[in-house]
Design an enzyme around this catalytic site. Sequence first.
Site, PDB file in Angstrom:
ATOM      1  N   GLY A 176      -2.988  34.711 -41.337  1.00  0.00           N
ATOM      2  CA  GLY A 176      -3.992  33.976 -40.571  1.00  0.00           C
ATOM      3  C   GLY A 176      -3.646  32.497 -40.541  1.00  0.00           C
ATOM      4  N   GLU A 228       2.037  31.338 -49.252  1.00  0.00           N
ATOM      5  CA  GLU A 228       2.101  31.700 -47.825  1.00  0.00           C
ATOM      6  C   GLU A 228       3.301  31.043 -47.155  1.00  0.00           C
ATOM      7  OE1 GLU A 228      -2.624  32.337 -46.747  1.00  0.00           O
ATOM      8  OE2 GLU A 228      -1.790  30.334 -46.616  1.00  0.00           O
TER       9      GLU A 228
HETATM   10  C1  A5P Z   1      -5.260  30.967 -46.998  1.00  0.00           C
HETATM   11  O1  A5P Z   1      -4.725  30.028 -47.879  1.00  0.00           O
HETATM   12  C2  A5P Z   1      -5.248  30.418 -45.621  1.00  0.00           C
HETATM   13  O2  A5P Z   1      -4.067  29.828 -45.214  1.00  0.00           O
HETATM   14  C3  A5P Z   1      -5.696  31.445 -44.607  1.00  0.00           C
HETATM   15  O3  A5P Z   1      -4.641  32.083 -43.980  1.00  0.00           O
HETATM   16  C4  A5P Z   1      -6.511  30.720 -43.630  1.00  0.00           C
HETATM   17  O4  A5P Z   1      -7.428  29.968 -44.380  1.00  0.00           O
HETATM   18  C5  A5P Z   1      -7.228  31.635 -42.662  1.00  0.00           C
HETATM   19  O5  A5P Z   1      -8.233  32.330 -43.307  1.00  0.00           O
HETATM   20  P1  A5P Z   1      -9.293  33.167 -42.510  1.00  0.00           P
HETATM   21  O6  A5P Z   1      -8.530  34.270 -41.821  1.00  0.00           O
HETATM   22  O7  A5P Z   1     -10.204  33.693 -43.579  1.00  0.00           O
HETATM   23  O8  A5P Z   1      -9.976  32.253 -41.556  1.00  0.00           O
END
Ligand code: A5P
Length: 237
Positions: free
Chosen positions: A88, A110
Amino acid sequence: LDADSHLDHLKRAAARRAVEFVEPDMVIGLGTGSTAAFVVEELGRRVKDGLKIVAVPSSEHTAALARGCGIALAGFAEHQRIDLAIDGADEVARGTLALTKGGGGALLREKIVAAASDRFLVVVDDGKLVDRLGTHMKLPVEVTQFGWQATAAAIAARFGAPTELRRHDERPFVTDGGNFILDCRFGPIADPAALECRLNMTVGVVENGLFIGRAAAVIVASESGVEILKPDQGGRR
Ligand code: A5P
């Protein structure tokens, strides 16, 4: 549908489309967050139907979800390259498809997963699209616990950005890597690529939530359907 379940419906639609790109025997990078959780669920469904893949998770949380869905996990000891990662994002810049991430605090792992991937696919609902990164979000910057106050002061002085230590239940939020997160208010960011580099040159900074030139495509779900965006020609790749 109430607002939340409507958003979940969009997140799942984007996730389902992304999982269609998964092929047998691939090494899959799994992102973190509520949208990535739908990816895990949809991928688990395909695994139950007989798809053979192995996945590298970007957080302990995602690892637990994936195990619960029957997905075989591996790490960088076994696989230094990933065929396809799906994650995401908090914001996606229209055109360049530059991203901010780290709302969930998993940005370091990530980014390691994204950097090791041949293809990095991003799944979002259309509320995440922006003209300028930094519009909706403070930028998460992961810093060592040691001297975090000095690092925060250096970021404030060098970049003019007020910083705030992320907390969870009153205590400092600690990442999977044992670091802290500073949420930094940059406002709309004029040159995200330069900021990504300059932030990481600040002593005490481990990584920041700008993902520039990494997304091969962004799968956006909206009211009117699912669309696949590719970075503009001339956008930084
Ligand atoms: C996690 O560290 C983030 O990079 C997520 O990928 C990002 O916050 C998106 O999260 P949601 O899909 O819950 O909006």
